[in-house]
Design a protein around this motif. Structure first.
Motif, PDB file in Angstrom:
ATOM      1  N   PRO A  91       0.110  -1.376  -0.299  1.00  0.00           N
ATOM      2  CA  PRO A  91      -0.065   0.297   0.182  1.00  0.00           C
ATOM      3  C   PRO A  91       0.716   1.447   0.057  1.00  0.00           C
ATOM      4  N   LEU A 135      -3.006  -0.074  -6.465  1.00  0.00           N
ATOM      5  CA  LEU A 135      -3.323  -0.388  -5.467  1.00  0.00           C
ATOM      6  C   LEU A 135      -3.776   1.059  -4.797  1.00  0.00           C
ATOM      7  N   GLY A 136      -4.917   1.574  -4.429  1.00  0.00           N
ATOM      8  CA  GLY A 136      -5.099   2.353  -3.622  1.00  0.00           C
ATOM      9  C   GLY A 136      -5.507   3.586  -4.591  1.00  0.00           C
TER      10      GLY A 136
END
Lengths: 134, 134
Positions: free
Chosen positions: A37, A59-60
Motif C-alpha cells: 500500500p 492499489l489505492g
C-alpha cells in the motif's frame, strides 16, 4: 556503474489474469500477490533463472501506475530496474552529465526495501529507468 | 517452460546517442554496433552481469521496428525475449491455450542465429514477447 538487471516491471490491468498467463500459460514460477500500500501497487514476481519480471496492479487511490494504465489500458512495460552499488554516487554522476533524476532527487525506499531513484524517460529513449542500491 | 530472460530490446531513433547514454553516462559495457540487414536493424548489446539490454536502430527500408518508432519517435521498450528449450513444444502449448503466435507460426532464425517466435502483445498485457530456443 550499472550492475545486474534487477527486474522489468509490467503494469497490468488485471493481476489475476496476468498471473494465469505467466504461470499457467507460459509456465513460469510466479509468487503470491504482495500488497504494497505504501507504493500503491500489488506485485507478483515472475521468478526467472537470472532476473525477475514484476507484474504490477494499481492499489489505492494514488497509485504511481494509474496514469500509465489510463494511457495504456491493456497494460505495458512500465520500467526497467538496474542495480547500482552506491545510489548517491550514481545520482551525482548522472546529474553532472545532464540526466534528469525524477522527484526531488533524494532516494526513496523502494518496493524491495532498498533505496531507489527514477531517471527521466526522455533522457533514455522513452525508457523509464529505476536504479536500486543493492 | 520459461527459461532465462535473454534480453530486453529498446528501439532507439539515434543509436550513436543511445550508446553514449548507456556507455558513457550510465557506465555500462556496450558492444560495437552490429548491422543485421536480414533483420532490418543495427544492434548494440549493453552487457549486464545477468542479461543484456539490446539497443535497436532501424536499418534499411523494411525494418520491423520502423512502425514502432513512427508511433514512438523518442524510442521505447520494444520487446522482451525469454529463452525456451524447445520452441516447437512451446508454440504448441501456447496455441493450445489460445495464445496468438505472430506470423505463420513457424520459427524464424533470429538475430542471434537461433529459432525465435513472437507472441501477440494483446495476449500479454501489451508486452511483445519473443521466445528464443537456446
Amino acid at each position: 556503474m550499472l550492475g545486474r538487471l534487477n527486474h522489468v516491471a509490467i503494469a497490468v490491468p488485471d493481476l489475476e489474469a496476468a498471473v494465469r498467463k505467466y504461470g499457467k500459460v507460459l509456465g513460469a514460477k510466479v509468487s503470491q500477490p504482495l500488497a504494497l500500500p505504501d507504493h500503491g501497487v500489488t506485485v507478483v514476481f515472475v521468478e526467472l533463472a537470472n532476473t525477475k519480471t514484476e507484474l504490477l496492479e494499481p492499489l489505492g487511490e494514488h497509485s504511481p501506475i494509474a496514469a500509465f494504465l489510463e494511457r495504456n489500458p491493456s497494460g505495458g512495460i512500465h520500467h526497467m530496474c538496474y542495480e547500482v552499488d552506491d545510489i548517491i554516487a550514481a545520482r551525482d554522476r548522472l546529474r553532472d552529465q545532464g540526466v534528469r533524476v525524477l522527484g526531488d532527487g533524494e532516494p526513496k525506499i523502494g518496493a524491495h526495501g532498498k533505496p531507489v531513484l527514477f531517471l527521466h524517460p526522455k533522457d533514455f529513449d522513452g525508457t523509464l529507468i529505476e536504479l536500486e542500491q543493492v
